[in-house]
Design an enzyme around this catalytic site. Structure first.
Site, PDB file in Angstrom:
ATOM      1  N   PHE A   8       0.807  -1.215   0.000  1.00 18.83           N
ATOM      2  CA  PHE A   8       0.000   0.000   0.000  1.00 18.83           C
ATOM      3  C   PHE A   8       0.840   1.265   0.000  1.00 18.83           C
ATOM      4  CE2 PHE A   8      -2.330  -3.240   2.526  1.00 18.83           C
ATOM      5  CZ  PHE A   8      -3.214  -3.597   1.523  1.00 18.83           C
TER       6      PHE A   8
ATOM      7  N   ASP B  26       0.176 -11.234   8.131  1.00 18.77           N
ATOM      8  CA  ASP B  26       1.029 -11.157   6.934  1.00 18.77           C
ATOM      9  C   ASP B  26       2.480 -11.488   7.273  1.00 18.77           C
ATOM     10  OD1 ASP B  26       1.268 -10.863   4.210  1.00 18.77           O
ATOM     11  OD2 ASP B  26       1.478  -8.691   4.257  1.00 18.77           O
TER      12      ASP B  26
END
Length: 390
Positions: A69, A183
């Site tokens: 991101f 993650d």
């Protein structure tokens, strides 16, 4: 008298507010807060102009990497201190969520195996996260490099495995509320000057109540590291992190990336290859050739065994991070349970349209396939989110 006191009191409040506004409007480097219970500095509010000066207006020469991101840049402050700045994409709604999530969670946790969030900046359209700078960057940059991987002898690799285990143990058991990272992968494990590991990138992390077995949620993470029950059913628990950690253990030992391996076409993933080798009694084949001469057989065998226990399909069979850390240290665990065959995600199978497809199978048969976009790998190994309808 009452009227006079009321007027004076009102004026005093106005004066204090004006003073506060004047202080906050100054282009100072930072505004600090100290936690009264721990005495530790909390998140710092950085001034945008100072961050631009530190990174030379986010010059490409200072670019450290590209995340899911946003982009990470190296910066140098006026006092010579180096920082890492994550510049989140202003066009990405998910990037804004990641910013708020990291500020909310990471500012409250302190551990030697978790990256230290120094502060943030939310000025205009910019959303910036400022971290401590770690000179050796991420684990994948060394582990999967043909030459630099030689820097990671067995002692260093074992130390990295233990450090990540300590960090996850803190998140799951010792923080105020359990935190699921969601993650865990080699690119989200940073290394300091002594190659000590620190878990980073908490943009997808979420709190988890201790009385919950799992929560149903939209899937977010990285293909190849997501637990099967989470990737296919959206069932999230702390055992999803355990699964990811198991995959990372096997990557560290083998020096091979789970999602990009150059093995026989008979194997669809690193996990499948390790499982077949384990069942065939060929554990030596799994060890990275660059360290095989210096590896104690009992230690590496134990780590492979623990990695396979973490990657089991049945969540109830996966050990907690408390048990994982004890097993890795060989504390209070003499006989390890036998791992059950994991679910394999075929990362190499090609379909007619030349797109990578994913299928799931056990060690004996194919049990199904999925068309979910969640199971299509990210081209640059970035974190991805599969948004479903409400």
């Amino acid at each position: 008298m009452g009227i006079v006191i009321g007027i004076l009191g009102g004026l005093l409040v106005v004066i204090l507010l004006c003073l506060l506004a004047a202080v906050l409007s100054k282009p100072t480097l930072q505004s600090q807060e100290v936690d009264s219970t721990t005495g530790q500095e909390q998140a710092i509010i950085f001034n945008l102009e100072n961050i631009k000066a530190a990174t030379r207006s986010f010059h490409d020469d200072n670019k450290l990497g590209q995340g899911g991101f946003g982009t990470v840049y190296k910066g140098t402050m006026p006092d010579g201190k180096q920082i890492a700045v994550k510049k989140l994409s202003v066009q990405s709604l998910q990037g804004k969520k990641e910013f708020l999530n990291e500020v909310k969670l990471v500012a409250k946790i302190q551990h030697r195996n978790l990256v230290n969030l120094l502060g943030c900046c939310a000025q205009g359209s910019e959303r910036l996260l400022v971290y401590e700078f770690l000179p050796n960057k991420s684990l994948d940059k060394i582990l999967f490099h043909p030459e630099r991987s030689k820097e990671l002898n067995w002692h260093r690799r074992l130390n990295i495995i233990l450090g990540v285990a300590r960090g996850l143990l803190y998140l799951h058991e010792d923080s105020q509320l359990p935190i699921i990272h969601r993650d865990i992968k080699a690119s989200n494990i940073l290394l300091d000057e002594n190659l000590e590991p620190k878990i980073s990138d908490f943009g997808l992390a979420r709190l988890f109540r201790r009385d919950e077995t799992h929560v149903s949620t939209r899937v977010a993470g990285t293909f190849g590291y997501m637990a099967p029950e989470y990737a296919m059913l959206g069932q999230l628990s702390i055992k999803a992190d355990v699964y990811s950690f198991g995959v990372v253990i096997l990557e560290i030992i083998s020096g091979k990336k789970n999602t990009n391996i150059d093995l026989s076409p008979d194997f669809g993933s690193l996990l499948e290859w390790v499982w077949r080798s384990y069942m065939g009694g060929n554990i030596v084949d799994v060890i990275d050739r660059s360290i095989i001469e210096s590896v104690p057989n009992d230690e590496v065998s134990r780590c492979i065994h623990v990695g396979l226990l973490c990657a089991q399909t049945n969540t109830s069979l996966r050990p907690s991070m408390t048990s994982v850390y004890a097993m890795l240290l060989n504390l209070s665990v003499t006989n390890l349970p036998n791992p059950i065959n994991p679910t394999f995600l075929n990362l190499t199978q090609k379909d007619d349209s030349s797109h990578t497809s994913a299928s799931t199978s056990t060690s004996t048969s194919t049990v199904g396939s999925t068309t979910s976009s969640t199971l299509y790998p990210s081209i640059n190994d970035a974190s991805v989110t599969d948004f479903g309808a409400r």
